[in-house]
Design a protein around this motif. Structure first.
Motif, PDB file in Angstrom:
ATOM      1  N   ILE A 100       1.101  -1.034  -0.338  1.00 21.32           N
ATOM      2  CA  ILE A 100      -0.254  -0.118   0.006  1.00 21.32           C
ATOM      3  C   ILE A 100       0.985   1.510  -0.092  1.00 21.32           C
ATOM      4  CG2 ILE A 100      -1.251   1.689   1.336  1.00 21.32           C
ATOM      5  CD1 ILE A 100      -2.683  -1.215   1.954  1.00 21.32           C
ATOM      6  N   GLY A 101       2.156   1.750   1.186  1.00 27.33           N
ATOM      7  CA  GLY A 101       2.769   2.321   0.927  1.00 27.33           C
ATOM      8  C   GLY A 101       3.361   2.527  -0.370  1.00 27.33           C
ATOM      9  N   THR A 102       4.124   1.564  -0.478  1.00 24.34           N
ATOM     10  CA  THR A 102       4.619   1.589  -2.267  1.00 24.34           C
ATOM     11  C   THR A 102       3.998   2.466  -3.176  1.00 24.34           C
ATOM     12  OG1 THR A 102       6.438  -0.260  -1.575  1.00 24.34           O
ATOM     13  CG2 THR A 102       6.357   0.979  -3.961  1.00 24.34           C
ATOM     14  N   GLY A 103       2.276   1.875  -3.359  1.00 23.12           N
ATOM     15  CA  GLY A 103       1.862   2.388  -4.736  1.00 23.12           C
ATOM     16  C   GLY A 103       1.371   3.713  -4.152  1.00 23.12           C
TER      17      GLY A 103
ATOM     18  N   PHE B 227       6.697   7.485   2.592  1.00 18.02           N
ATOM     19  CA  PHE B 227       7.185   8.872   2.830  1.00 18.02           C
ATOM     20  C   PHE B 227       8.812   8.039   2.207  1.00 18.02           C
ATOM     21  CE2 PHE B 227      10.122  11.803   4.190  1.00 18.02           C
ATOM     22  CZ  PHE B 227       9.809  13.205   3.825  1.00 18.02           C
ATOM     23  N   PRO B 228       9.746   7.586   2.001  1.00 21.02           N
ATOM     24  CA  PRO B 228      11.093   7.145   2.099  1.00 21.02           C
ATOM     25  C   PRO B 228      10.480   6.758  -0.263  1.00 21.02           C
ATOM     26  CG  PRO B 228      10.917   5.931   3.332  1.00 21.02           C
ATOM     27  CD  PRO B 228       9.181   6.831   3.710  1.00 21.02           C
ATOM     28  N   VAL B 229       9.635   5.417  -0.189  1.00 27.91           N
ATOM     29  CA  VAL B 229       9.633   5.996  -1.561  1.00 27.91           C
ATOM     30  C   VAL B 229       9.015   7.374  -2.084  1.00 27.91           C
ATOM     31  CG1 VAL B 229       7.276   4.736  -2.922  1.00 27.91           C
ATOM     32  CG2 VAL B 229       8.768   4.181  -1.238  1.00 27.91           C
ATOM     33  N   VAL B 230       7.986   7.870  -1.567  1.00 30.28           N
ATOM     34  CA  VAL B 230       7.667   9.352  -2.136  1.00 30.28           C
ATOM     35  C   VAL B 230       8.635  10.490  -2.368  1.00 30.28           C
ATOM     36  CG1 VAL B 230       6.834  11.379  -1.019  1.00 30.28           C
ATOM     37  CG2 VAL B 230       5.605   9.618  -1.228  1.00 30.28           C
TER      38      VAL B 230
ATOM     39  N   LYS C 143      13.952  -0.340   0.255  1.00 28.81           N
ATOM     40  CA  LYS C 143      15.065  -0.652   0.794  1.00 28.81           C
ATOM     41  C   LYS C 143      14.758   0.127   2.403  1.00 28.81           C
ATOM     42  CE  LYS C 143      18.379  -2.262  -1.628  1.00 28.81           C
ATOM     43  NZ  LYS C 143      20.408  -1.725  -2.609  1.00 28.81           N
ATOM     44  N   VAL C 144      15.136   1.321   2.434  1.00 29.02           N
ATOM     45  CA  VAL C 144      13.726   1.440   3.731  1.00 29.02           C
ATOM     46  C   VAL C 144      12.825   1.336   3.886  1.00 29.02           C
ATOM     47  CG1 VAL C 144      14.139   4.049   4.389  1.00 29.02           C
ATOM     48  CG2 VAL C 144      15.741   3.880   3.458  1.00 29.02           C
ATOM     49  N   GLY C 145      11.852   1.671   3.191  1.00 30.55           N
ATOM     50  CA  GLY C 145      10.465   1.457   3.292  1.00 30.55           C
ATOM     51  C   GLY C 145      10.027   0.175   3.870  1.00 30.55           C
ATOM     52  N   ILE C 146      11.143  -1.139   3.545  1.00 30.89           N
ATOM     53  CA  ILE C 146      10.740  -2.124   3.731  1.00 30.89           C
ATOM     54  C   ILE C 146      10.874  -2.636   5.483  1.00 30.89           C
ATOM     55  CG2 ILE C 146      13.046  -3.824   2.929  1.00 30.89           C
ATOM     56  CD1 ILE C 146       9.111  -4.920   3.295  1.00 30.89           C
ATOM     57  N   ALA C 147      11.649  -2.089   5.380  1.00 32.34           N
ATOM     58  CA  ALA C 147      12.311  -1.874   7.203  1.00 32.34           C
ATOM     59  C   ALA C 147      11.422  -1.056   8.011  1.00 32.34           C
ATOM     60  CB  ALA C 147      13.933  -1.510   7.147  1.00 32.34           C
TER      61      ALA C 147
END
Length: 290
Positions: free
Chosen positions: A104-107, A170-173, A219-223
């Motif tokens: 969800i966050g990545t999308g 947020f890291p993905v954005v 990588k940051v987002g999954i952690a």
């Protein structure tokens, strides 16, 4: 042999140093209980007796490495994975919320990044709010999210996934915006001379150029998603590594707490490694392999 000396030995040396420091810290932190017991019994234990006792306490302040290793082995390999005492069972609950929240966050992050890059109004309005959203402590907002969603009949996996998505988007954005804007003016001008449409510029230039930035952010987002899932499990106590950590703190089961902590660390390492392997394959297909 040179490869072992340059790559393996430094890791082993640091690991051994950490274990030595850990043992020393455990002996120091746990010694007070031993000394108090000796004072009540009006005895004077030797240094060896103090060290031996600090390494074998049932509820130490800081468990020794061998205690954590034994507990980890027992809770992972000696328990059925369907048992609520199994760390594998709790890790799967945490992993489910992590993966859903990460998706969800990545999308959401990629969608917002595309809007920010292609729309100046969104750049001026959405980006500041995205930054401001990360100033809210997750420990404060997690119970609020769970209570509000429970009040409308949504419980279980979804609230934890939303908390994971909150931390991971947020890291993905930020990474995706930087990646989409990474092509230089010469590359953009070249596509303009070919009369390329914005969609063609996106798929032929911006998206391929953004892949290294995106995977660094993933990588940051999954952690971060894993941290969100663990935090989301603290208020509800319905299983998961977060519930094991909080339960251990309630009952003074520090050894089990550290075993659950190591399981969370191993799970994070596996997730980041998986993203890194996907990154390697994608960049290789795009001719960007490093």
């Amino acid at each position: 042999m040179n490869w072992i000396r340059t790559h393996v030995w430094p890791i082993v040396a640091v690991l051994l140093a950490l274990i030595v420091v850990w043992y020393v810290a455990a002996a120091w932190m746990n010694s007070q209980w031993t000394l108090d017991q000796a004072a009540r019994a009006q005895t004077t234990p030797s240094f060896g007796e103090i060290v031996a006792d600090t390494m074998a306490q049932e509820r130490p302040k800081l468990p020794a490495p061998h205690q954590v290793a034994y507990s980890f082995y027992d809770l992972v390999f000696d328990k059925k994975i369907t048992s609520r005492r199994s760390l594998v069972y709790h890790a799967w609950i945490t992993l489910s919320a992590t993966l859903l929240g990460f998706a969800i966050g990545t999308g959401l992050g990629i969608a917002l990044a595309l809007g920010i890059v292609h729309n100046r109004a969104m750049d001026q309005s959405v980006m500041p709010w995205a930054i401001a959203s990360q100033t809210i402590p997750i420990l404060a907002i997690a119970p609020m999210i769970i209570v509000v969603l429970n009040s409308i009949g949504i419980s279980g996996l979804i609230p934890k996934a939303i908390i994971s998505a909150y931390l991971s988007f947020f890291p993905v954005v930020v990474g995706m915006v930087a990646g989409l804007r990474s092509p230089d003016s010469m590359q953009m001008d070249l596509l303009k001379t070919y009369n390329a449409s914005p969609v063609q510029v996106l798929f032929k230039l911006r998206l391929p150029a953004s892949m290294p930035f995106l995977f660094a952010s993933l990588k940051v987002g999954i952690a971060a998603a894993l941290v969100g899932a663990v935090v989301g499990e603290l208020p509800v106590q319905q299983g998961g590594l977060g519930a094991r950590l909080l339960g251990g703190s309630y009952y003074g089961q520090t050894i089990q707490m550290w075993a659950a902590l190591f399981m969370a660390a191993i799970l994070a390492a596996i997730l980041v490694f998986t993203v890194a392997r996907i990154e390697s394959g994608v960049l290789k297909r795009l001719g960007m392999a490093r």
